[in-house]
Structures are given as C-alpha cells and as structure tokens.
Enzyme design. Structure first.
Site, PDB file in Angstrom:
ATOM      1  N   ARG A  36       0.862  -1.192   0.000  1.00 26.54           N
ATOM      2  CA  ARG A  36       0.000   0.000   0.000  1.00 26.54           C
ATOM      3  C   ARG A  36       0.886   1.226   0.000  1.00 26.54           C
ATOM      4  NH1 ARG A  36      -1.984   3.453   3.936  1.00 26.54           N
ATOM      5  NH2 ARG A  36      -4.018   4.381   3.475  1.00 26.54           N
ATOM      6  N   SER A  88     -12.932  -2.915   1.067  1.00 24.83           N
ATOM      7  CA  SER A  88     -13.115  -2.214   2.349  1.00 24.83           C
ATOM      8  C   SER A  88     -14.593  -2.069   2.650  1.00 24.83           C
ATOM      9  CB  SER A  88     -12.524  -0.807   2.274  1.00 24.83           C
ATOM     10  OG  SER A  88     -11.163  -0.877   1.983  1.00 24.83           O
ATOM     11  N   LYS A 122      -3.861   6.061   8.205  1.00 23.41           N
ATOM     12  CA  LYS A 122      -4.608   6.391   6.981  1.00 23.41           C
ATOM     13  C   LYS A 122      -5.134   7.810   7.143  1.00 23.41           C
ATOM     14  CE  LYS A 122      -8.754   4.887   4.444  1.00 23.41           C
ATOM     15  NZ  LYS A 122      -8.433   5.400   3.131  1.00 23.41           N
TER      16      LYS A 122
HETATM   17  N1  LIG Z   1      -6.038  -0.867   2.314  1.00 21.79           N
HETATM   18  C1  LIG Z   1      -6.927  -1.541   3.103  1.00 21.79           C
HETATM   19  N2  LIG Z   1      -6.678  -2.816   3.495  1.00 21.79           N
HETATM   20  C2  LIG Z   1      -7.580  -3.454   4.281  1.00 21.79           C
HETATM   21  C3  LIG Z   1      -7.311  -4.872   4.740  1.00 21.79           C
HETATM   22  F1  LIG Z   1      -8.028  -5.733   4.031  1.00 21.79           F
HETATM   23  F2  LIG Z   1      -5.999  -5.139   4.635  1.00 21.79           F
HETATM   24  F3  LIG Z   1      -7.675  -4.983   6.022  1.00 21.79           F
HETATM   25  N3  LIG Z   1      -8.746  -2.884   4.691  1.00 21.79           N
HETATM   26  C4  LIG Z   1      -9.019  -1.610   4.321  1.00 21.79           C
HETATM   27  C5  LIG Z   1      -8.108  -0.906   3.531  1.00 21.79           C
HETATM   28  C6  LIG Z   1      -8.425   0.522   3.136  1.00 21.79           C
HETATM   29  O1  LIG Z   1      -8.594   0.491   1.772  1.00 21.79           O
HETATM   30  P1  LIG Z   1      -9.146   1.829   1.084  1.00 21.79           P
HETATM   31  O2  LIG Z   1     -10.467   2.150   1.629  1.00 21.79           O
HETATM   32  O3  LIG Z   1      -8.998   1.641  -0.370  1.00 21.79           O
HETATM   33  O4  LIG Z   1      -8.194   2.950   1.576  1.00 21.79           O
HETATM   34  P2  LIG Z   1      -6.643   3.019   1.228  1.00 21.79           P
HETATM   35  O5  LIG Z   1      -6.563   2.877  -0.266  1.00 21.79           O
HETATM   36  O6  LIG Z   1      -6.253   4.377   1.748  1.00 21.79           O
HETATM   37  O7  LIG Z   1      -5.982   1.893   1.952  1.00 21.79           O
END
Ligand SMILES: Nc1nc(C(F)(F)F)ncc1COP(=O)(O)OP(=O)(O)O
Ligand SMILES: [Mg+2]
Length: 217
Positions: A46, A117, A146
């Site tokens: 990420r 998510s 985040k």
């Molecule tokens: N990256 C993530 N991984 C998980 C996991 F499954 F690993 F728990 N849950 C939630 C997110 C959040 O994903 P998103 O809403 O796209 O926000 P961002 O792109 O800023 O991460």
C-alpha cells in the site's frame, strides 16, 4: 490462476501486514523480511501518503517485495493499483469504496483475490454480489496511518455482520495493537490487518510474533 479456496484465505488473513515505504523506519524489504520471520500470513503493498513512491520507483519496490513474498509463500496483495497488480501477476488486489467499482475490478483480475473495504453494513451485500473474496472492516479503532480514514467503527460492525449471517472471510483494520487484537478476533474476524504496529516497531520480528500470538488462541 485458481481462486484461493475460502479455508486457505481465512488462514492467510490471520496476520495481514499492510505496508508502503512511508510506513517504514528502515528499508521496506528489510521490514518485510523481518515481518515474515515474525509470522505474518499475508502482505499488502500500500504505497500511499506523504512521500509515497510513484512510477518506476513504485514498480521496482513492488517487484522487490513481491519476490520476497513469493520466496516465502506469502500471498502478495496490491492496494488500489490494479494495473500494477496485473503487471506483477500479484495474488490479488484490495479496493476501497471510492476506488474502481468492485465488478470492474473483478472483471480485470479474473480469479485473483479481491479484497474490499467495508465501513458500514449497507456496503456488505453489494460487495459480495459484485465478487469480493474478503472484507477489510474498519477502521476498528482510531488510526493515524490512513490520513483520510473514516471514524472508528469499533468491533461492533464485525459482530453485526456476523449476526446478520455474513460468513465471508473478514479482517479488521485500523489502530490494531497487541492490546486490542484479541477483541477483533472475539467479534468474529478471521484475522487482523496492521500497518504501524509492525512497520514502525523498534523490533519488527518481535512485534509480528506478539501479534501472531493474539490471533491464534
Ligand atoms: N487498504 C486496506 N486494506 C484493508 C485490509 F483488508 F488489509 F484490512 N482494509 C481496508 C483498507 C483501506 O482500503 P481503502 O479504503 O482503499 O483505503 P486506502 O486505499 O487508503 O488503503
Ligand atoms: Mg484504496
């Protein structure tokens, strides 16, 4: 690529390390190797936030971390960036509610793992109908990692989804530490996803090991 079976995915979600270069105190490759030595079961690349790499540098880091995961037999997931996931032949992608529509993502990645998510119960049904393999539910606790995180939902949302009959693999994310990881599992999660609890730890191996003990009980 065959879709990972649900039992194997639940196991893989136990201790799900999410990381980008901005989350690390040392070389990301070193942090990942230590996290694997500490027992993580799945990894998500990420690359976001201040100073995040882009273009060729981002690709090169993703390739390096993917190779480390492949050697260790750890599933490698890419956050948001579907073209990058396909270019690397990653094991899957994770998308949020504001990213590519779930059904589009499923079309593009075929049978690879698709994580979505979920912040509200209303999002769950559609996510499953459109092809999600697992939910990332959160933020469970307040998080600083985040920058645009929504307000914390607590463990109640996981409990609610399970009580409404959702059996899909679920992992909690957001502010999870050894002190609160067990409460996420007790609420019905199959595992916990963490960023800074591992990536920013003084001792990455020990941080992963301690969290691993919290999710196997
Ligand atoms: N990256 C993530 N991984 C998980 C996991 F499954 F690993 F728990 N849950 C939630 C997110 C959040 O994903 P998103 O809403 O796209 O926000 P961002 O792109 O800023 O991460
Ligand atoms: Mg996203």
């Amino acid at each position: 690529m065959k879709r990972m079976n649900e039992k194997a995915l639940r196991e893989a979600l136990k201790l799900y390390f999410v990381m980008g270069s901005a989350n690390c105190r040392e070389e990301p490759a070193e942090v990942l190797k230590k996290a694997i030595a500490g027992g993580i079961t799945m990894f998500q690349f990420r690359e976001k936030g201040k100073g995040a790499l882009t273009g060729a540098e981002k690709f090169a880091l993703a390739e390096e971390l993917h190779y480390i995961c492949k050697k260790a037999g750890i599933p490698f997931i890419v956050d948001d960036d579907i073209p990058l996931a396909l270019a690397l032949n990653a094991d899957g992608v994770h998308i949020g509610q504001e990213d590519e529509p779930i059904e589009r993502a499923r079309e593009k990645i075929g049978d690879r793992i698709l994580g979505v998510s979920v912040h509200r119960a209303e999002e769950a049904k559609a996510a499953i109908e459109k092809g999600a393999d697992y939910f990332g539910v959160g933020p469970i606790f307040p998080t600083k990692t985040k920058e645009d995180a929504r307000s914390a939902v607590g463990t109640g949302l996981i409990r609610k989804l399970r009580s409404e009959g959702y059996t899909i693999p679920m992992v909690g994310i957001g502010g999870i530490q050894p002190e609160n990881a067990a409460s996420v599992m007790e609420a019905g999660a199959d595992g916990v996803a963490v960023i800074s609890a591992i990536s920013a730890a003084e001792n990455v191996v020990r941080a992963a090991k301690t969290l691993k003990e919290c999710v196997f009980y």
